[in-house]
Design an enzyme around this catalytic site. Structure first.
Site, PDB file in Angstrom:
ATOM      1  N   HIS A 123       0.840  -1.196   0.000  1.00 22.43           N
ATOM      2  CA  HIS A 123       0.000   0.000   0.000  1.00 22.43           C
ATOM      3  C   HIS A 123       0.872   1.242   0.000  1.00 22.43           C
ATOM      4  CE1 HIS A 123       0.630  -1.397   4.144  1.00 22.43           C
ATOM      5  NE2 HIS A 123       0.714  -0.119   4.481  1.00 22.43           N
TER       6      HIS A 123
ATOM      7  N   HIS B   8       0.824   5.032   1.256  1.00 17.49           N
ATOM      8  CA  HIS B   8       0.148   6.059   2.055  1.00 17.49           C
ATOM      9  C   HIS B   8       0.203   7.339   1.242  1.00 17.49           C
ATOM     10  CE1 HIS B   8       0.237   3.863   5.996  1.00 17.49           C
ATOM     11  NE2 HIS B   8       1.278   3.270   5.444  1.00 17.49           N
TER      12      HIS B   8
HETATM   13  P1  5GP Z   1       1.599   0.129   7.460  1.00 16.66           P
HETATM   14  O1  5GP Z   1       2.087   0.388   8.857  1.00 16.66           O
HETATM   15  O2  5GP Z   1       1.479  -1.341   7.172  1.00 16.66           O
HETATM   16  O3  5GP Z   1       2.387   0.875   6.412  1.00 16.66           O
HETATM   17  O4  5GP Z   1       0.176   0.797   7.371  1.00 16.66           O
HETATM   18  C1  5GP Z   1      -1.002   0.103   7.584  1.00 16.66           C
HETATM   19  C2  5GP Z   1      -2.092   1.149   7.709  1.00 16.66           C
HETATM   20  O5  5GP Z   1      -3.329   0.490   7.614  1.00 16.66           O
HETATM   21  C3  5GP Z   1      -2.073   1.912   9.023  1.00 16.66           C
HETATM   22  O6  5GP Z   1      -1.904   3.311   8.758  1.00 16.66           O
HETATM   23  C4  5GP Z   1      -3.448   1.599   9.642  1.00 16.66           C
HETATM   24  O7  5GP Z   1      -4.017   2.725  10.290  1.00 16.66           O
HETATM   25  C5  5GP Z   1      -4.262   1.147   8.438  1.00 16.66           C
HETATM   26  N1  5GP Z   1      -5.308   0.185   8.739  1.00 16.66           N
HETATM   27  C6  5GP Z   1      -5.203  -0.899   9.538  1.00 16.66           C
HETATM   28  N2  5GP Z   1      -6.379  -1.580   9.554  1.00 16.66           N
HETATM   29  C7  5GP Z   1      -7.226  -0.901   8.744  1.00 16.66           C
HETATM   30  C8  5GP Z   1      -8.597  -1.112   8.358  1.00 16.66           C
HETATM   31  O8  5GP Z   1      -9.264  -2.068   8.762  1.00 16.66           O
HETATM   32  N3  5GP Z   1      -9.134  -0.201   7.515  1.00 16.66           N
HETATM   33  C9  5GP Z   1      -8.425   0.867   7.042  1.00 16.66           C
HETATM   34  N4  5GP Z   1      -9.062   1.695   6.227  1.00 16.66           N
HETATM   35  N5  5GP Z   1      -7.143   1.095   7.391  1.00 16.66           N
HETATM   36  C10 5GP Z   1      -6.544   0.225   8.225  1.00 16.66           C
END
Ligand code: 5GP
Ligand code: ZN
Length: 110
Positions: free
Chosen positions: A98, A100
């Site tokens: 993903h 951001h």
């Molecule tokens: P990472 O730390 O893997 O780069 O980011 C994962 C992101 O996914 C985090 O910013 C977190 O807030 C978001 N996230 C986690 N669970 C969910 C969810 O169920 N729905 C949405 N929309 N975002 C999520």
């Protein structure tokens, strides 16, 4: 992948406020926003992170990156920050690739 949260969002098994969608990608708001606008842009295909890009799937990440300005514009933004967390040492928590996409009062990523 059946047990992947973002695959379930991409397949709409989990309903989400979709901000952009095309054949390869989907964009939706982060559940815990770290900026005025904080979208997650994901491939529909289960790719783990940037370390999982290969000759077969690289066109999808190219497509995703090229669509970031389009998604930003559609959401009324004049600019944005993009962060890809890759692997545990990179702070990745959800292991489906993903981007951001952040704008306004950003509290994430320096
Ligand atoms: P990472 O730390 O893997 O780069 O980011 C994962 C992101 O996914 C985090 O910013 C977190 O807030 C978001 N996230 C986690 N669970 C969910 C969810 O169920 N729905 C949405 N929309 N975002 C999520
Ligand atoms: Zn997945």
């Amino acid at each position: 992948m059946t047990d992947c949260l973002f695959c379930k969002i991409a397949s709409k098994d989990i309903p989400t406020d979709i901000k952009y969608e095309d054949e390869h990608i989907i964009a939706f708001p982060d559940i815990n926003p770290k900026a005025d606008v904080h979208l997650l842009v994901i491939p529909k295909l289960h790719i783990i992170n940037l370390m999982d890009i290969n000759d077969e799937n690289q066109h999808i990440i190219t497509h995703l990156i090229r669509k970031l300005p389009v998604i930003a514009e559609k959401n009324g933004l004049s600019g944005f920050r993009t962060i890809f967390n890759s692997g545990k040492d990179g702070g990745q928590e959800v292991f489906h690739l993903h981007a951001h996409l952040l704008a306004g009062n950003i509290k994430f990523g320096g």
